[in-house]
Design a protein around this motif. Structure first.
Motif, PDB file in Angstrom:
ATOM      1  N   GLU B  45       0.787  -6.836  -1.693  1.00 34.23           N
ATOM      2  CA  GLU B  45      -0.494  -6.271  -2.123  1.00 34.23           C
ATOM      3  C   GLU B  45      -0.369  -5.623  -3.496  1.00 34.23           C
ATOM      4  O   GLU B  45      -1.247  -5.787  -4.347  1.00 34.23           O
ATOM      5  CB  GLU B  45      -0.963  -5.233  -1.101  1.00 34.23           C
ATOM      6  CG  GLU B  45      -1.602  -5.875   0.103  1.00 34.23           C
ATOM      7  CD  GLU B  45      -1.784  -4.899   1.240  1.00 34.23           C
ATOM      8  OE1 GLU B  45      -0.968  -3.971   1.347  1.00 34.23           O
ATOM      9  OE2 GLU B  45      -2.724  -5.081   2.014  1.00 34.23           O
ATOM     10  N   VAL B  46       0.733  -4.890  -3.703  1.00 35.79           N
ATOM     11  CA  VAL B  46       0.950  -4.270  -5.017  1.00 35.79           C
ATOM     12  C   VAL B  46       1.025  -5.342  -6.093  1.00 35.79           C
ATOM     13  O   VAL B  46       0.487  -5.178  -7.190  1.00 35.79           O
ATOM     14  CB  VAL B  46       2.232  -3.403  -5.004  1.00 35.79           C
ATOM     15  CG1 VAL B  46       2.633  -2.995  -6.405  1.00 35.79           C
ATOM     16  CG2 VAL B  46       2.038  -2.188  -4.128  1.00 35.79           C
ATOM     17  N   ARG B  48      -0.568  -7.988  -6.301  1.00 30.27           N
ATOM     18  CA  ARG B  48      -1.921  -8.443  -6.670  1.00 30.27           C
ATOM     19  C   ARG B  48      -2.672  -7.357  -7.414  1.00 30.27           C
ATOM     20  O   ARG B  48      -3.396  -7.613  -8.359  1.00 30.27           O
ATOM     21  CB  ARG B  48      -2.733  -8.834  -5.417  1.00 30.27           C
ATOM     22  CG  ARG B  48      -2.075  -9.841  -4.518  1.00 30.27           C
ATOM     23  CD  ARG B  48      -1.849 -11.167  -5.217  1.00 30.27           C
ATOM     24  NE  ARG B  48      -0.537 -11.685  -4.791  1.00 30.27           N
ATOM     25  CZ  ARG B  48      -0.029 -12.838  -5.164  1.00 30.27           C
ATOM     26  NH1 ARG B  48      -0.675 -13.625  -5.995  1.00 30.27           N
ATOM     27  NH2 ARG B  48       1.165 -13.224  -4.739  1.00 30.27           N
ATOM     28  N   VAL B  49      -2.526  -6.120  -6.955  1.00 28.37           N
ATOM     29  CA  VAL B  49      -3.291  -5.018  -7.537  1.00 28.37           C
ATOM     30  C   VAL B  49      -2.762  -4.657  -8.922  1.00 28.37           C
ATOM     31  O   VAL B  49      -3.517  -4.455  -9.865  1.00 28.37           O
ATOM     32  CB  VAL B  49      -3.232  -3.782  -6.616  1.00 28.37           C
ATOM     33  CG1 VAL B  49      -3.881  -2.587  -7.289  1.00 28.37           C
ATOM     34  CG2 VAL B  49      -3.909  -4.084  -5.300  1.00 28.37           C
ATOM     35  N   SER B  50      -1.444  -4.555  -9.051  1.00 29.97           N
ATOM     36  CA  SER B  50      -0.872  -4.146 -10.320  1.00 29.97           C
ATOM     37  C   SER B  50       0.408  -4.918 -10.611  1.00 29.97           C
ATOM     38  O   SER B  50       1.495  -4.511 -10.210  1.00 29.97           O
ATOM     39  CB  SER B  50      -0.575  -2.647 -10.303  1.00 29.97           C
ATOM     40  OG  SER B  50       0.185  -2.316 -11.437  1.00 29.97           O
TER      41      SER B  50
END
Lengths: 324, 324, 324
Positions: B45-46, B48-50
């Protein structure tokens, strides 16, 4: 460069490059930084409970870049303390912003016209700090582009990058948010500046130092003023960022669906976690008492301190008006 | 040493000692390290987010040893960034593992035979890193055994030892778990290696460097392969550890009863705390909504990221198979 | 100075200044420090679960000042490890305090008369550490008063100032409390000492080094003994502190009302938070199960580890008596 000569900007850029940051621009930087600290949630209470913690936090806001750069290059992190004049100026600013009778200094500086001027002056110091960081790294690590970028970025946006630890001084701990996970506008513009100056110093960017200083300074000042006047926090790079993101970081199809979803909520490490957490709070709330589970709720985390810091510079705070 | 001459291992050990880690072994180290990061909960998830936070985390997984050693010896922590080739290789690996179209790279490398080879190659780099750390400390702190051990350990197992702060980059904070409280297998084997090489460098261990390199490398590679093939995470030192522990650290009788108990549960700081916490969660759960109190539940803490990292290297992940 | 000559204190102060800290005073420092660690909540459990984490924590209690000073002046933080004799002495002390059969060492040292003598000897080492730190900074940053104070303070009270990170080693994380937010007595007295020695070294304070050493040592020893004998934890500077606070830090009238209130409760970042949190816990408790929300409750945070450490030195612990 001919264009500069043509537009008679050569002299202007030389004049800018010879501008001394001390004392007026430095003071503006201290005022805006310490006001940003004061506008953090809980900061005023800390200033009453422990002036020393508040002072230390303020110094990290003012000299965070030097501290971070010191850690990165293995140079004494106490070095900023050895510059007595700067520390004295920053300390006086800290005292006036937090403890001035009638809160005169904070309320005056928070008025939009004055805040606009101070913020613009603070943006000017950014150019000097980024360039200083890049040149310092250039001297230590010959031609290592990445080190130059890292050090320029650290010098220019140090206060933001170490914000987790600055908050710790004030007894606040928000692990779910940091400047790498969700970059604020000042951090972004500083990174871009660090890249440009690093490319310029290694001659990949065919510009003269003072010309780039003029371009970058004008860009940051104009952009900052625009953001403060329109109250918009929209990044001027949103389009480019989005395009780069879509091109480079969504290649792996199985996760494409995930992407939009994750962007919309706080990095919560599991949707169920966030969902049930809120539900749980509500449930108990109906029993007559709300439970605050961690010092920071997920929602507060999202609109957390760094964003607050950024936004606080964009809008004229109504705090002082209420008191009148 | 006669035994080595007898078994014709002298040439082999010389050959090994002259082996260059760059580029193949280094790349294997990057791939295995970044795959371990990808298998951490929340890491995808990280990514994708950053992407920037993800890249920085990956670099800490790959160069954590150099960073930690830099802090310990007061040398620039940005030094790894100045080695452009390594950073470029690690960055390409990071990009391919996280964002490769169809997830080809990760799924291929996750296949047991390939993962076995890559992990074995990564173990080989451990020998070089530990020895490098010991020699570096030997040069700076003449004959200080403890500093040599500390630096060799830091260089070889840096990513694990700084995992609390690496997680912080990704917005994860698990204070209740760290490599000193509950050592994973890679950290343990690195500590043993650091002790052996430090003793060898100070001539307390009558072996030649290249002989010890051969012995240590063979031991780590064989042991790692055995663990991956059998899926066992049992430490080969469990018996010795247990004996040492019982002899040295249970002397104070009033607490002997405590020992077994505390070993069985997570370091929870108070049995009542842990017990009521679970009970509380259940109670509220029956009211219709589970409350997740801290970002990490005690149970998750126990089987936390470091253990996950270790285990992830032992078993062929089924992630990719599911997708097919 | 005439007064010293008159009172025949000149020879006494020379004698004190030539006193060697090694080994008796150093050992007293190790014993008192490691006993303070042992009396932290949860420390005994950590000593059973992970002797290595416990040892590392103990070393941070004993050599925290050197580590913090190393970070601040960019000198190797592993330097204390290179002093084999000190590390060996501290390690033996650690082993005996935590694991001695029948708990003999801890129980003997916890007896009031012996603890009084050990604590007094530990106070003597403080003078040497603060002076050492001030002189070291004086050599590196000529005449920078602030750096001298900071380094003297760090050397003398390092263990307390880095306590957040020392706790992290043991799996404890209490962000809401640190020595800057709520200074303990040892940290305060060290800060005062650092200021005095820095002024003396820069000749703003017209005293000779050995005279100031005598005055400061007598003051700390007498004060510590008084506090331990009367069981009072009242700071001798409470009156001055209060006067300074009222004069300087309550100028901004709108917040004057806030001040007393905030001092009385834990720095909780929002009164509602603290209030509802307690209420919530109680509410759920009535449902049959108490919920412990974070590893540290606000109340525990207030009477947290640092205060415990300070108090633990003032009172003869009843632990050992119970066992008899």
């Amino acid at each position: 460069m001919d264009l500069f000569g043509l537009l008679h900007l050569d002299e202007l850029s030389h004049g800018l490059a010879n501008l001394s940051m001390f004392p007026y621009f430095d003071i503006a930087h201290y005022i805006v930084s310490i006001m940003a600290l004061r506008e953090q949630p809980g900061a005023l209470e800390v200033s009453r409970v422990s002036p020393l913690a508040c002072w230390f936090s303020s110094m990290l806001f003012c000299f965070g870049g030097a501290v971070l750069s010191g850690i990165m290059l293995a140079e004494p992190v106490v070095a900023p303390l050895s510059n007595s004049t700067s520390i004295l100026l920053a300390s006086i600013t800290w005292y006036l912003v937090f403890y001035c009778p009638m809160d005169l200094v904070y309320c005056s500086a928070a008025l939009l016209p004055l805040r606009l001027v101070l913020s613009a002056m603070k943006e000017v110091t950014r150019t000097w700090k980024v360039l200083g960081g890049v040149i310092q790294a250039h001297g230590k690590f010959k031609d290592s582009l990445l080190v130059m970028i890292a050090n320029g970025w650290a010098k220019g946006a140090g206060g933001g990058l170490i914000s987790n630890f600055e908050q710790l001084v004030r007894g606040v701990w928000k692990p779910e948010t940091n400047e790498l996970l969700k970059m604020s506008y000042p951090t972004k513009i500083t990174l871009i500046g660090a890249v440009l100056f690093a490319l310029q110093q290694t001659h990949y960017l065919p510009l003269q130092t003072h010309h780039l200083m003029l371009i970058y300074t004008v860009f940051t000042v104009v952009n900052k003023s625009r953001m403060m006047l329109t109250g918009s926090s929209a990044s001027p790079f949103a389009v480019i960022e989005s395009a780069v993101y879509k091109t480079l970081f969504t290649g792996s199809s199985p996760y494409a669906a995930l992407t939009d979803e994750t962007k919309n909520r706080c990095i919560d490490h599991g949707a169920t976690n966030g969902a049930t957490s809120t539900a749980g709070t509500k449930e108990i709330g109906e029993n007559g008492a709300a439970v605050k589970k961690t010092p920071v709720s997920p929602v507060k985390g999202q609109s957390g301190s760094l964003k607050a810091k950024e936004e606080s510079e964009n809008a004229d705070k109504t705090d002082c008006k209420k008191k009148k």
